[in-house]
Design a protein around this motif. Sequence first.
Motif, mmCIF file in Angstrom:
data_model
loop_
_atom_site.group_PDB
_atom_site.id
_atom_site.type_symbol
_atom_site.label_atom_id
_atom_site.label_comp_id
_atom_site.label_asym_id
_atom_site.label_seq_id
_atom_site.Cartn_x
_atom_site.Cartn_y
_atom_site.Cartn_z
ATOM 1 N N UNK A 13 22.002 49.445 48.731
ATOM 2 C CA UNK A 13 22.008 49.759 47.303
ATOM 3 C C UNK A 13 22.239 51.260 47.078
ATOM 4 N N UNK A 16 25.828 51.959 47.530
ATOM 5 C CA UNK A 16 26.579 51.366 46.423
ATOM 6 C C UNK A 16 26.503 52.277 45.194
ATOM 7 N N UNK A 17 25.274 52.778 44.923
ATOM 8 C CA UNK A 17 25.081 53.613 43.739
ATOM 9 C C UNK A 17 25.682 55.006 43.930
ATOM 10 N N UNK A 38 42.124 39.231 47.845
ATOM 11 C CA UNK A 38 42.721 38.540 46.703
ATOM 12 C C UNK A 38 41.769 37.523 46.067
ATOM 13 N N UNK A 39 40.813 37.044 46.844
ATOM 14 C CA UNK A 39 39.888 36.033 46.339
ATOM 15 C C UNK A 39 38.974 36.587 45.260
ATOM 16 N N UNK A 40 38.462 37.795 45.475
ATOM 17 C CA UNK A 40 37.496 38.324 44.511
ATOM 18 C C UNK A 40 37.976 39.586 43.827
ATOM 19 N N UNK A 41 39.162 40.070 44.195
ATOM 20 C CA UNK A 41 39.706 41.235 43.510
ATOM 21 C C UNK A 41 39.172 42.569 44.010
ATOM 22 N N UNK A 42 38.413 42.564 45.098
ATOM 23 C CA UNK A 42 37.930 43.825 45.652
ATOM 24 C C UNK A 42 39.112 44.637 46.195
ATOM 25 N N UNK A 63 37.220 49.562 44.126
ATOM 26 C CA UNK A 63 36.109 48.939 43.408
ATOM 27 C C UNK A 63 35.824 47.570 43.997
ATOM 28 N N UNK A 64 34.614 47.121 43.777
ATOM 29 C CA UNK A 64 34.247 45.820 44.307
ATOM 30 C C UNK A 64 32.741 45.645 44.282
ATOM 31 N N UNK A 65 32.292 44.638 44.964
ATOM 32 C CA UNK A 65 30.869 44.321 44.939
ATOM 33 C C UNK A 65 30.066 45.316 45.777
ATOM 34 N N UNK A 66 28.760 45.223 45.696
ATOM 35 C CA UNK A 66 27.894 46.164 46.410
ATOM 36 C C UNK A 66 28.126 46.098 47.910
ATOM 37 N N UNK A 67 28.405 44.905 48.415
ATOM 38 C CA UNK A 67 28.598 44.780 49.862
ATOM 39 C C UNK A 67 29.883 45.471 50.304
ATOM 40 N N UNK B 354 28.183 44.063 40.089
ATOM 41 C CA UNK B 354 29.425 43.321 40.310
ATOM 42 C C UNK B 354 29.155 41.809 40.201
ATOM 43 N N UNK B 356 30.021 39.322 41.873
ATOM 44 C CA UNK B 356 29.628 38.659 43.120
ATOM 45 C C UNK B 356 28.155 38.875 43.433
ATOM 46 N N UNK B 357 27.687 40.054 43.111
ATOM 47 C CA UNK B 357 26.275 40.343 43.338
ATOM 48 C C UNK B 357 25.412 39.590 42.328
ATOM 49 N N UNK B 372 34.366 35.864 39.776
ATOM 50 C CA UNK B 372 35.770 35.969 40.169
ATOM 51 C C UNK B 372 36.688 36.108 38.987
ATOM 52 N N UNK B 373 37.986 35.899 39.251
ATOM 53 C CA UNK B 373 38.986 36.061 38.182
ATOM 54 C C UNK B 373 39.330 34.728 37.535
ATOM 55 N N UNK B 377 44.346 35.891 36.183
ATOM 56 C CA UNK B 377 44.459 37.331 36.426
ATOM 57 C C UNK B 377 45.124 38.099 35.287
ATOM 58 N N UNK B 386 38.131 43.110 36.884
ATOM 59 C CA UNK B 386 38.576 42.486 38.129
ATOM 60 C C UNK B 386 37.974 41.087 38.217
ATOM 61 N N UNK B 387 36.806 40.938 37.643
ATOM 62 C CA UNK B 387 36.096 39.667 37.753
ATOM 63 C C UNK B 387 35.013 39.586 36.682
ATOM 64 N N UNK B 416 19.614 45.931 40.897
ATOM 65 C CA UNK B 416 20.688 46.923 41.023
ATOM 66 C C UNK B 416 20.541 48.106 40.078
#
Lengths: 154, 417
Positions: A13, A16-17, A38-42, A63-67, B354, B356-357, B372-373, B377, B386-387, B416
């Motif tokens: 975290x 991520x922050x 492409x699946x999640x747009x990260x 950009x993307x999720x925390x992971x 996000x 996903x989180x 997700x999208x 898109x 993005x999602x 978060x």
Amino acid sequence: MSNLENLYREIILDHYRSPRNRGELATPPAHKVEGFNPLCGDEVTLYLDVHDGVLADIKMTGHGCSISQSSSSLMSAAVKGKALEDVHATIDTFKELMTGHEVALEEHHDVEVDLRRLGELAALQGVVKFPVRIKCATLAWNTLRQGLEEVAAS
Amino acid sequence: MATGARVTSFNARRVRADVPLLRRMVNGRRITYLDSGASSLQPRAVIEAMSRYYELRHANVHRGVYQTANEATEEYEGARAAVASFINAPGGPDEVVFTKNTTESFNLLAHSWGASTLTPGDVVLVSEMEHHANIVPWFQLRDATGIEVRFIPVSDDYRLDLTKLDELLEGVKLVSVTAMSNVLGTKNPIGELAQAAHGAGALIAVDAAQSIVHGPTDVRELDVDFLAFSGHKMLGPTGIGVLWTRASVLESMPPFLGGGGMIADVRLDGFTPAKGVARFEAGTPPIAETVGLHAAVRYLEGLGMDNVADHDHELTVDALSRLESNFAGRVRIVGPHDTKDRGGVISLDVEGVHPHDVAQVLDEFGVCVRPGHHCAKPLMRRFGLAATARASFGPYSLKSDTDVLLEALEAAISMFG
């Protein structure tokens, strides 16, 4: 610790922050490489400054999720200033951590060594219990490997 | 065709009790299923109809003369008639083509009607809020034949921007739009668009994948030419979809997939396609799936689609108002706030977390939402996203599902924040 707490450890975290090595490098001399999920747009874009067999500097945007974002940040901190062979070894170890099942991890005689070598990166091991998130964690690493291959080929 | 003749009764708790999967425990809690927009859950009646079919009547259709083969054929064609009645098809079952899903329906439409009717320069007008299933087949056709694909823009309030519709309709041969966005929940004015399309000499196709289970669908009243939807989003099984086409249009459409079942004759010098819907159904069809779809249609008719729509509306109004009051400034609702012409599909953009989180933390509470999208898109880009994390209701959803959603969202934000 619940699986969820194990996944979202404080160190993750934190990265991520407050992502480390965020930004761009002039290209050239740096090499720019992009990775997408492409699946999640990260998205992750890496700027690699390689000379004399050393990854002298690394910056990233995306950009993307925390992971995915914390993994990128942790990765940049782990590989910056390292000799390329050490960088490759770290990539290998990290990918092994991600592909290893729990049991394999427990039984693997080198696990202690591996985790120690990974340092803060070991915080990402909780991801293994969430198979769909592994691709989030490995995005930056695959992108780094691709970038280094492109640098080697040029 | 006795629409409305059936005695209907709706009780969401009873619907919930009919769905075995909703008893499941996930992470120590009863499942809170809020992903019906991706795929709905099946009532026992659907599951049992399919089991009974396999236990008692399975045989290939349209071939054998023996008892079970006749019964299988009757089941298959009975499903077609039930679907025709469900959407009030003016030409009855002869207008109902079974496909694999909505995506295949649009591919059939593009490859059959599109490829045989459209010439270079002709325009297919879709919208910015379409699912990829109603975009990509038209791009493929464009790349193969030189047609133009044009987009109706989406306004800042998440509705189709129809202010320049007359201009957009210039040169258009087909308007192809969704009746309800799978991301925004927006219900589009299909009747109005049909009138405009026909006025401009164009036909109109409707993506009913979402709308079909959120309210009544009457193709006669809408005055449309094509309607596509999937069984699994309307309490039926996966692997079965529908392309309804007005009979006068269907007659002119060439087959798309070739093979067994779709021919009148095959000789050494060529073939003659079968007449009617059979020419679009090459190969052994998903028979048990049509039996399941038939059971789903019967089940929904038993609930009454007007009742289902009212229930969906009530859940949506409640969820939107609680999301707005509990999470003001922390959760942005990506979709109309005005609940008129809006269904129970709610996309969320949680500040600093996000999607996903969000979905990962929600899973810890047994809450199933989709990050997700959402195969849209162009729409996500339109809103700079993005999602999103999307919660969507089904006829079995209850306000208590929203309770758990809100509890889990609070946990995600505090983790978060």
